[in-house]
Design an enzyme around this catalytic site. Sequence first.
Site, mmCIF file in Angstrom:
data_model
loop_
_atom_site.group_PDB
_atom_site.id
_atom_site.type_symbol
_atom_site.label_atom_id
_atom_site.label_comp_id
_atom_site.label_asym_id
_atom_site.label_seq_id
_atom_site.Cartn_x
_atom_site.Cartn_y
_atom_site.Cartn_z
ATOM 1 N N ARG A 240 0.830 -1.201 0.000
ATOM 2 C CA ARG A 240 0.000 0.000 0.000
ATOM 3 C C ARG A 240 0.872 1.262 0.000
ATOM 4 N NH1 ARG A 240 -3.722 2.406 4.508
ATOM 5 N NH2 ARG A 240 -5.205 3.606 3.290
ATOM 6 N N HIS B 62 0.558 4.215 -2.767
ATOM 7 C CA HIS B 62 0.262 5.581 -2.342
ATOM 8 C C HIS B 62 1.407 6.534 -2.699
ATOM 9 C CE1 HIS B 62 -3.404 5.318 0.464
ATOM 10 N NE2 HIS B 62 -3.339 4.193 -0.228
ATOM 11 N N ASP B 63 2.634 6.031 -2.676
ATOM 12 C CA ASP B 63 3.762 6.865 -3.070
ATOM 13 C C ASP B 63 3.695 7.203 -4.556
ATOM 14 O OD1 ASP B 63 6.319 8.177 -2.766
ATOM 15 O OD2 ASP B 63 7.195 6.474 -3.820
ATOM 16 N N VAL C 296 1.124 9.841 -5.995
ATOM 17 C CA VAL C 296 1.282 11.245 -5.595
ATOM 18 C C VAL C 296 2.747 11.635 -5.799
ATOM 19 C CG1 VAL C 296 1.018 12.939 -3.750
ATOM 20 C CG2 VAL C 296 -0.545 10.981 -3.872
ATOM 21 N N ASP D 170 8.748 8.246 -5.911
ATOM 22 C CA ASP D 170 9.947 8.992 -5.512
ATOM 23 C C ASP D 170 10.156 9.009 -4.005
ATOM 24 O OD1 ASP D 170 7.899 10.642 -4.682
ATOM 25 O OD2 ASP D 170 8.667 12.456 -5.659
ATOM 26 N N ASN E 64 -3.582 9.252 3.863
ATOM 27 C CA ASN E 64 -2.388 8.465 4.195
ATOM 28 C C ASN E 64 -2.215 8.203 5.676
ATOM 29 O OD1 ASN E 64 -1.495 8.109 1.556
ATOM 30 N ND2 ASN E 64 -0.270 9.982 1.554
ATOM 31 N N PRO F 22 -7.576 6.555 -5.262
ATOM 32 C CA PRO F 22 -8.952 6.092 -5.438
ATOM 33 C C PRO F 22 -9.701 5.958 -4.113
ATOM 34 C CG PRO F 22 -7.381 4.301 -5.814
ATOM 35 C CD PRO F 22 -6.577 5.550 -5.687
ATOM 36 N N HIS G 255 -5.606 -6.239 -2.898
ATOM 37 C CA HIS G 255 -6.576 -6.351 -1.804
ATOM 38 C C HIS G 255 -6.815 -7.794 -1.390
ATOM 39 C CE1 HIS G 255 -8.581 -2.136 -2.502
ATOM 40 N NE2 HIS G 255 -7.340 -2.069 -2.049
ATOM 41 N N THR G 256 -6.078 -8.718 -1.989
ATOM 42 C CA THR G 256 -6.162 -10.112 -1.552
ATOM 43 C C THR G 256 -5.443 -10.318 -0.219
ATOM 44 O OG1 THR G 256 -5.907 -12.408 -2.298
ATOM 45 C CG2 THR G 256 -4.066 -10.930 -2.734
ATOM 46 N N ASP H 57 -3.023 -14.364 -3.566
ATOM 47 C CA ASP H 57 -3.586 -15.292 -4.550
ATOM 48 C C ASP H 57 -4.701 -14.610 -5.336
ATOM 49 O OD1 ASP H 57 -5.745 -15.200 -2.754
ATOM 50 O OD2 ASP H 57 -5.191 -17.075 -1.785
#
Length: 327
Positions: free
Chosen positions: A63, A67-68, A71, A75, A94, A164, A194-195, A254
Amino acid sequence: MEMRNMKGLLILMVLIGMNMGRGEAQLVENFYSGTCPNVESIVRQVVSTKFAQTFVTVPATLRLFFHDCFVEGCDASVMIASPNGDAEKDSDDNISLAGDGFDTVIKAKQAVEAQCPGIVSCADILALAARDVVVLAGGSTFNVEMGRRDGLISKASRVKGNLPEPTAHLDELNAMFSKNNLSQLDMIALSGAHTVGFSHCNRVANRIYSFTPSNPIDPSLDSAYAQQLMASCPRDVDPTIAIDMDPTTPRAFDNVYYQNLVANKGLFTSDQVLFTDAQSKQTVLDFANNAGVFNAAFGSAMRKLGRVGVKTGGVGEIRRDCTAFNS
């Protein structure tokens, strides 16, 4: 004639340089083969140790990478700690990033610095760690391109609208990913992260208590799964209570996430819509029915994600400490 050719060559070089400045430059595998040849094994060892301590390392690191990159590009700007509480990591979107992701990258950086001081960027270490946690959780490996430099901007104010929302529908998701040169196929594959991992009750409360005045429970939710969510997240529960993103195999990387969507057990609207929308339904079925197809698409999408907005060449810096700009 020679002067004209020379002028054309100079223009081409300038254009290439401009593209590199915009993050269009080429990343390459084995970027550190001559300067820090053991970087991948160093990072892998640190990530493995952290994984043995807590499984949260897996979703937290994945995650953090996502998220990096969305935005300011990939970097490591999300790693910056600000005494004023106004850095990227301090934004509302965040604030729930798990500390284990940050800790993994910080420790990996320290280990790399001990052998290759001032050579490897935090951005590249985060990209490597994101791949390594997938493998540790049972997913397929993929090659990571490197050559990123660390960014010099980290502002909470730049986050909103670039990640999102759990309530997003397909057109919103596609628009956000397309902005980062990621296709619908990439978006659906990356959603497969999201698994593993967890979310919090406040992120799903609207689907089980206040979806619409006539349908308090989202009708697209499997009824038994809705009851399970209500048991885990009763009304007025502490919003920080965690719930698994994948109710079936939450500790395995999976394709069961997609099987859950087919069974109407997607935790977020942004998950379930991938199956309920006809434009994306077939891809979900393909991934649900064939783990190999999903793994290949995920690896490809992660490589593309890793190219978003990268800084290379003379842009940015190689941070000594991932949490602070070089002084």
